[in-house]
Design a protein around this motif. Structure first.
Motif, short mmCIF file in Angstrom:
data_model
loop_
_atom_site.label_atom_id
_atom_site.label_comp_id
_atom_site.label_asym_id
_atom_site.label_seq_id
_atom_site.Cartn_x
_atom_site.Cartn_y
_atom_site.Cartn_z
N ASN B 344 0.81 -1.21 0.00
CA ASN B 344 0.00 0.00 0.00
C ASN B 344 0.84 1.25 0.00
OD1 ASN B 344 -2.45 -1.33 -0.01
ND2 ASN B 344 -2.16 -1.80 2.16
N GLN B 345 1.76 1.24 -0.87
CA GLN B 345 2.54 2.43 -1.08
C GLN B 345 2.06 3.07 -2.36
OE1 GLN B 345 5.84 3.08 0.54
NE2 GLN B 345 4.81 1.86 2.08
N LEU B 348 5.24 5.07 -5.99
CA LEU B 348 6.52 4.38 -5.95
C LEU B 348 7.34 4.76 -7.16
CD1 LEU B 348 5.66 0.80 -4.83
CD2 LEU B 348 7.05 2.44 -3.63
N PRO B 349 8.59 5.11 -6.95
CA PRO B 349 9.42 5.34 -8.14
C PRO B 349 9.69 4.01 -8.82
CG PRO B 349 10.72 5.47 -6.15
CD PRO B 349 9.31 5.31 -5.70
N GLY B 350 9.84 4.06 -10.10
CA GLY B 350 10.04 2.80 -10.80
C GLY B 350 11.41 2.24 -10.53
N GLY B 351 11.54 0.97 -10.66
CA GLY B 351 12.85 0.34 -10.59
C GLY B 351 13.34 0.17 -9.18
N VAL B 352 14.64 0.17 -9.07
CA VAL B 352 15.26 -0.12 -7.78
C VAL B 352 15.74 1.18 -7.15
CG1 VAL B 352 17.06 -1.42 -6.65
CG2 VAL B 352 16.02 -2.31 -8.72
N THR B 353 15.41 1.35 -5.89
CA THR B 353 15.91 2.52 -5.17
C THR B 353 16.63 2.05 -3.92
OG1 THR B 353 13.80 2.69 -4.06
CG2 THR B 353 14.16 4.15 -5.92
N PHE B 354 17.40 2.94 -3.35
CA PHE B 354 18.15 2.62 -2.15
C PHE B 354 17.76 3.57 -1.03
CE2 PHE B 354 21.05 -0.63 -3.41
CZ PHE B 354 21.09 -0.52 -4.77
N ALA B 355 17.62 3.00 0.12
CA ALA B 355 17.15 3.82 1.25
C ALA B 355 18.21 4.79 1.71
CB ALA B 355 16.74 2.93 2.41
N ASP B 357 19.96 6.60 0.04
CA ASP B 357 19.89 7.83 -0.74
C ASP B 357 19.01 8.86 -0.06
OD1 ASP B 357 19.98 6.46 -4.11
OD2 ASP B 357 21.55 7.06 -2.70
N LYS B 358 17.99 8.35 0.63
CA LYS B 358 17.09 9.29 1.29
C LYS B 358 17.81 10.04 2.40
CE LYS B 358 12.73 7.14 0.36
NZ LYS B 358 12.41 5.78 0.82
#
Lengths: 258, 431
Positions: B344-345, B348-355, B357-358
């Motif tokens: 239930n997000q 969402l940005p597509g693909g792979v993200t890294f936390a 980075d936030k």
């Protein structure tokens, strides 16, 4: 049926914690070539590891490519599953290692780059430095969280199967014919989340045992302290603003009265 | 008129007969008037000399003789005295007249003796009421040095008093009254300063004039944009005063509290006209009939992640999310957590993200100066440069810190502007 567009699970993301870091030792040290090559004072190992209680990293990570400094022979080292994703070398200088992560084909994702700065010298507070020198072990490691946004169905299935924890479990059960049962033996329940507290026996930083919810709480507490400091600054600014507003009104009256 | 060509020998100047003698300049030839251009028309005018009239208003009894053209009509006898053409210019100023008694009663002044006052009046009359001349001629041996303004003020006050005496105020006509008012409202100091200012204006140098004009234009610009600046500032102030949450989100960490919260929200929602939440089988309340028409196992809208803390681990007692979103694998809640499935997000940005980075991207701003400022603020607050643990809780905490950092930066910028403005106003008020 188009091969490239497999269904994606909407509004969902899968997270996996893993560790990126390096160890370094002053040579000579067991496990490293002796005598060390010319001018090389340190032996180091850069790695990508899963959490000690986590699911198998190879379910989603198939290949890792470490790009070392160009002065090394074979600067580009590729490690494929399953082997531990590590590169061990000797050297004398610190540099940034570019790490390229190749995902499992079911995910349908392209490879991504992360960078890790190789730390060879002792760092931190005096106490930390002293301990590093004493044990002849320098570890610079961080927890990274990869988030797969809207994963494909296949990938989702792979990453939610119980088999991922098999590597932690010990085979038990009768021999031929019967399917071996996997039973988990150990302190910490396998989970993709951080363990509650640092595992006592699996040692210190190097094996990733120090990452825990406890540590998380510490970090959060530290940040909250920082936030309080910021709040104080903001209050100060606000007071200054009020003061200035009052002063401006005064001056406005003075000017108008003239 | 042409010069007649002279006869022969003259134009050809003789060659120097002897070098000793200066060469003669060519003599101007007499102009010969053509007789045709002037013709006397009639006889020439006659002029007669006459005596002036005796004592035509002149104080000195001057008698003189003058030539004047004879009157052609001849009606005036040739012997009449000359009227004085300038008699009408012989204006004498009006002076206040008073006698000793009046003086004693109304005109006593601390700094002016009677003699001096008399002298002043006399000089006024003699100099015809022209103040610069009066100031020049005024010299009273016993008195202090009087400036023009002093003399004027004394004279006017005397005149005003006399005027009032002669015609009481109530019976003054309008012009008289205005005259009276002007006389009594004479302010010597103000006049002196005004004249000084005018003099200063007259004698100032060009660069001062330029400076003044530049400053005036600047002031005008500021005044014009004053309104817009004020509204901008108000807006910024409103924006910075962000609302603070009164309650603590962390009281809802236990599963009991969460279920309670969920039920409260559901109940509240039911009260409303258009319901947002759809019931699941788990809320333990009897559902009203209109709602039962909807499919039971459809997506029960879970409360927004905004009302819940970021800890997704303690969702155990909530209505199961397992039957939703058509997950390919049915998982229990515990399993979801174990496998790190987050649901239930939206967005969402597509693909792979890294936390992680936030934790690092927000620190970088468009310009290096801004980045540095942010870095100093964070350092001062005690936030380490590298945060090694990017879990959701940490990320959330960091987000709130960053928003405060931005607020602080904005306030500092505003402070600079305001200080500047204050300085200007102080300078203005001080003048």
């Amino acid at each position: 049926m188009a091969p490239t567009s497999s269904k994606r699970v909407k509004n969902t993301k899968l997270t996996r914690h893993f560790l990126i870091g390096n160890e370094a030792h002053l040579l000579p040290h067991p496990g490293y070539p002796d005598p060390p090559p010319e001018n090389h004072t340190k032996g180091w190992k850069v790695y990508v590891r899963p959490l000690p209680n986590g699911p198998d990293i190879t379910t989603w990570l198939k290949k890792v490519q470490f790009k070392l400094h160009h002065t090394y022979n074979d600067a580009s080292r590729t490690i494929e599953a399953p082997g531990p994703f590590e590169v061990q070398e000797t050297g004398y200088g610190e540099f940034g290692v570019e790490i390229r992560l190749y995902f499992a084909p079911e995910s349908g994702e392209k490879a991504v780059y992360r960078e890790h700065y190789l730390v060879l010298a002792p760092y931190g507070s005096e106490e930390q430095k002293a301990r590093q020198e004493r044990e002849n072990l320098i570890v610079a490691e961080r927890l990274e969280t990869v988030e797969f946004n809207e994963p494909t169905v296949d990938f989702f299935k792979t990453l939610t199967s119980e088999d991922q924890f098999n590597w932690l479990k010990v085979k038990k059960g009768r021999g031929k014919g019967k399917k071996p049962e996997f039973v988990f033996e150990g302190d910490v329940e396998p989970s993709a989340q951080l363990p509650e507290k640092a595992a006592a026996d699996t040692g210190g930083l190097g094996s990733g045992g120090a990452w825990s919810v406890l540590y998380e709480r510490q970090v959060v507490a530290q940040l909250r302290e920082a936030e309080k400091v910021l709040d104080a600054s903001l209050d100060e600014e606000r007071r200054g603003m009020e003061e200035r507003r009052r002063r401006m009104e005064e001056l406005g009256m003075a000017v108008a009265a003239k | 008129m042409d010069i007649d060509p002279a006869p022969g020998p003259e134009p050809a100047q003789p060659q120097p007969r002897s070098t000793a003698l200066p060469r003669e300049a060519p003599r101007p030839q007499p102009k010969r008037f053509k007789k045709t251009s002037i013709r006397s028309r009639g006889r020439s005018a006659r002029w007669i000399s006459r005596e002036s009239a005796a004592a035509t208003g002149r104080a000195d009894n001057l008698q003189f003789r003058r030539w004047r053209p004879a009157p052609t009509t001849g009606t005036d006898s040739t012997d009449s005295p000359i009227p004085d053409k300038f008699a009408r210019y012989n204006v004498k100023p009006e002076v206040p007249v008073y006698d000793n008694e009046t003086y004693e009663k109304h005109l006593i002044h601390q700094e002016w003796t009677k003699e001096e006052t008399d002298h002043l009046v006399e000089i006024y009359r003699e100099c015809n009421g022209k103040w610069p001349v009066i100031t020049d001629h005024y010299s009273f041996a016993d008195g202090p040095n009087r400036s023009m303004e002093d003399l004027k003020s004394r004279f006017y006050s005397v005149s005003a008093a006399i005027l009032q005496l002669n015609t009481p105020i109530t019976s003054m006509t309008a012009p008289e009254y205005t005259l009276y008012e002007t006389l009594s409202n004479f302010n010597p100091k103000q006049e002196a300063s005004r004249k000084q200012l005018a003099e200063g204006h007259l004698y100032r140098k060009q660069n001062e004039v330029d400076e003044e004009s530049v400053l005036l234009s600047e002031l005008q610009r500021i005044m014009l944009s004053q309104a817009t600046i004020d509204t901008e500032r108000e807006e910024l102030r409103r924006r910075l005063d962000y609302p603070h949450a009164n309650t603590n989100g962390y009281q809802y960490t236990t599963s009991q509290a969460l279920t309670q919260l969920w039920q409260q929200l559901l109940a509240a929602d039911r009260m409303k006209k258009n319901q947002r939440l759809r019931p699941t089988g788990y809320d333990g309340f009897p559902t009203a009939t209109p709602i039962s028409a909807r499919p039971r196992d459809s997506n029960a809208g879970l409360p927004d992640s905004a009302t819940m803390p970021g800890r997704r681990g303690t969702r155990d007692s909530l209505p199961s999310a397992a039957s939703q979103n058509a997950l390919p694998v049915d998982l229990s809640k515990a399993d979801l957590q174990r496998f790190g499935v987050v649901q239930n997000q939206d967005k969402l940005p597509g693909g792979v993200t890294f936390a992680s980075d936030k934790l690092s991207k927000p620190r970088i701003a468009k310009s290096t100066i801004q980045t540095d400022k942010i870095a100093t603020i964070l350092q001062h607050a005690g936030v380490p440069e590298l945060i090694p643990l990017p879990t959701p809780a940490v990320v959330e905490q960091f987000d709130s810190i960053m928003s405060k950092v931005h607020a602080l930066l904005d306030m500092r910028k505003l402070k600079d502007k305001e200080e500047q403005e204050l300085k200007v106003r102080e300078a203005e008020a001080g003048q």
